[in-house]
Design a protein around this motif. Structure first.
Motif, short mmCIF file in Angstrom:
data_model
loop_
_atom_site.label_atom_id
_atom_site.label_comp_id
_atom_site.label_asym_id
_atom_site.label_seq_id
_atom_site.Cartn_x
_atom_site.Cartn_y
_atom_site.Cartn_z
N ARG A 259 48.53 36.11 84.28
CA ARG A 259 48.07 36.85 82.64
C ARG A 259 47.31 35.42 82.01
NH1 ARG A 259 51.41 35.70 77.36
NH2 ARG A 259 52.97 35.04 79.03
N LEU A 260 46.58 35.93 81.73
CA LEU A 260 45.18 35.17 81.04
C LEU A 260 45.87 34.94 79.12
CD1 LEU A 260 42.61 32.92 81.05
CD2 LEU A 260 41.34 35.35 79.72
N ALA A 261 46.34 34.26 78.73
CA ALA A 261 47.15 34.27 77.51
C ALA A 261 45.89 33.62 76.32
CB ALA A 261 48.61 33.74 76.85
N VAL A 262 46.11 34.00 75.26
CA VAL A 262 44.56 32.84 74.13
C VAL A 262 45.45 33.09 73.51
CG1 VAL A 262 42.68 33.76 72.62
CG2 VAL A 262 42.57 34.90 74.80
N PHE A 263 45.43 31.63 72.58
CA PHE A 263 45.90 31.61 70.96
C PHE A 263 44.51 30.47 70.21
CE2 PHE A 263 47.71 28.27 68.17
CZ PHE A 263 48.28 29.20 67.13
N ARG A 264 44.63 31.69 68.91
CA ARG A 264 43.30 30.73 67.79
C ARG A 264 44.03 29.97 66.68
NH1 ARG A 264 39.98 35.34 65.29
NH2 ARG A 264 41.35 35.22 63.49
N SER A 265 43.85 29.22 66.23
CA SER A 265 43.89 28.41 65.19
C SER A 265 42.92 28.48 64.19
CB SER A 265 44.50 26.91 65.59
OG SER A 265 44.03 26.33 65.77
N ASN A 266 42.68 27.72 63.17
CA ASN A 266 41.88 27.72 62.20
C ASN A 266 40.56 26.88 62.85
OD1 ASN A 266 42.45 29.97 60.44
ND2 ASN A 266 43.59 28.25 59.58
N ARG A 267 41.15 25.36 63.33
CA ARG A 267 39.97 24.36 64.36
C ARG A 267 39.57 24.87 65.72
NH1 ARG A 267 40.84 18.71 61.87
NH2 ARG A 267 41.32 19.20 59.59
N HIS A 268 40.97 25.39 66.10
CA HIS A 268 40.92 25.65 68.16
C HIS A 268 40.56 26.43 68.64
CE1 HIS A 268 39.76 20.82 67.56
NE2 HIS A 268 41.16 20.56 67.42
N ILE A 269 40.64 27.24 69.54
CA ILE A 269 41.04 27.70 70.71
C ILE A 269 42.01 27.57 71.95
CG2 ILE A 269 38.92 28.32 71.36
CD1 ILE A 269 39.44 31.20 70.92
N TYR A 270 42.30 28.54 72.25
CA TYR A 270 43.50 27.90 73.76
C TYR A 270 43.47 29.35 74.48
CZ TYR A 270 45.15 24.04 69.81
OH TYR A 270 44.91 23.42 69.27
N VAL A 271 43.58 28.62 76.00
CA VAL A 271 43.57 29.68 76.35
C VAL A 271 44.41 29.05 77.52
CG1 VAL A 271 41.79 28.51 77.57
CG2 VAL A 271 42.95 31.66 77.64
N GLN A 272 45.08 30.06 78.23
CA GLN A 272 46.77 29.80 79.23
C GLN A 272 46.11 30.90 80.29
OE1 GLN A 272 50.30 29.15 77.37
NE2 GLN A 272 49.98 26.83 77.73
N ILE A 273 46.12 30.04 82.07
CA ILE A 273 47.18 31.61 83.01
C ILE A 273 48.12 30.99 83.19
CG2 ILE A 273 46.26 31.82 85.20
CD1 ILE A 273 43.46 31.51 84.29
N ILE A 274 49.18 32.13 82.88
CA ILE A 274 50.18 32.10 82.75
C ILE A 274 50.69 33.19 83.86
CG2 ILE A 274 52.32 32.38 81.58
CD1 ILE A 274 50.56 31.52 78.74
N ASP A 275 52.09 32.65 84.98
CA ASP A 275 53.22 33.10 85.99
C ASP A 275 53.98 33.19 85.24
OD1 ASP A 275 54.02 34.63 88.36
OD2 ASP A 275 53.78 32.72 89.18
N ASP A 276 54.11 34.59 84.96
CA ASP A 276 55.68 35.46 83.67
C ASP A 276 56.65 34.73 85.02
OD1 ASP A 276 54.74 35.31 81.72
OD2 ASP A 276 53.49 37.31 81.40
N ILE A 277 56.78 35.50 86.21
CA ILE A 277 57.43 35.57 87.26
C ILE A 277 58.29 34.44 87.57
CG2 ILE A 277 58.20 36.21 89.46
CD1 ILE A 277 55.46 38.43 89.74
N LYS A 278 57.61 33.41 87.07
CA LYS A 278 58.48 32.07 87.23
C LYS A 278 58.10 31.63 86.34
CE LYS A 278 55.60 31.73 92.06
NZ LYS A 278 54.11 30.33 92.99
N GLY A 279 57.80 31.41 84.91
CA GLY A 279 57.49 31.43 83.49
C GLY A 279 56.41 29.98 84.32
N THR A 280 55.64 30.12 85.07
CA THR A 280 54.70 28.71 84.47
C THR A 280 53.65 28.41 84.56
OG1 THR A 280 54.45 29.00 86.94
CG2 THR A 280 56.10 27.98 86.81
N THR A 281 52.31 27.82 83.28
CA THR A 281 51.11 27.54 83.25
C THR A 281 50.34 27.22 84.65
OG1 THR A 281 51.56 26.95 81.18
CG2 THR A 281 49.40 27.05 81.89
N CYS A 282 49.49 27.97 84.56
CA CYS A 282 48.31 27.57 86.05
C CYS A 282 47.53 26.79 86.22
CB CYS A 282 47.76 28.96 86.90
SG CYS A 282 49.80 29.58 87.49
N ALA A 283 47.16 27.38 84.89
CA ALA A 283 46.04 26.69 84.54
C ALA A 283 45.61 26.35 82.80
CB ALA A 283 44.32 27.17 85.06
#
Length: 122
Positions: free
Chosen positions: A29-53
Motif C-alpha cells: 500500500r502506498l499511503a499518503v499523509f499531507r500536513s500544512n507544511r509537508h507531504i509524506y508517503v510510505q509503502i507499507i506491507d500490511d501483512i507484515k506490518g512494516t514500512t518498506c520505503a
C-alpha cells in the motif's frame, strides 16, 4: 463545520478506503499523509506490518543549496518520483494507492503522477 468534525469525517473516509484496499488486494500500500507544511508517503506491507520505503518533503535529496521547502504540487511530484525510485531499488513494481481520505486533486494527484513516472504501477 468545526475542526473536530472535519477530522472525524476524514478519519472515517480513510478507514473506509483502507478497508476496501485490504479486502481487494494483497499488494503493498502506498499511503499518503499531507500536513500544512509537508507531504509524506510510505509503502507499507500490511501483512507484515512494516514500512518498506518512505519519502517526504523533509528528505535532504529533494532540496538543493539555498532552496526553501514548499508544500506545493512541484515538491509533491518530486516526492512521488523519489518514492518510485526507492521502490524500484527494493524491487517493488505494483502498489495500491491509499490517498488517506484526501481528495485526488492537487498535491495528492501530483504525487501519484510522479510515482507513475518513475515506474510504479497502481
Amino acid at each position: 463545520m468545526t475542526q473536530i468534525n472535519k477530522k472525524y469525517i476524514q478519519r472515517k473516509k480513510h478507514a473506509r478506503i483502507k478497508n476496501k484496499l485490504k479486502i481487494s488486494s494483497d499488494r503493498l500500500r502506498l499511503a499518503v499523509f499531507r500536513s500544512n507544511r509537508h507531504i509524506y508517503v510510505q509503502i507499507i506491507d500490511d501483512i507484515k506490518g512494516t514500512t518498506c520505503a518512505s519519502a517526504s518533503t523533509l528528505d535532504k535529496s529533494l532540496i538543493s543549496e539555498g532552496q526553501i521547502i514548499k508544500n506545493n504540487c512541484e515538491f509533491a511530484q518530486k516526492v512521488g518520483k523519489l518514492i518510485g525510485s526507492k521502490a524500484q531499488k527494493k524491487g517493488i513494481a505494483k502498489v495500491v494507492f491509499d490517498r488517506g481520505g484526501y481528495i485526488y486533486h492537487g498535491k495528492v494527484k501530483a504525487l501519484a503522477e510522479g510515482a507513475r513516472e518513475s515506474g510504479l504501477e497502481f
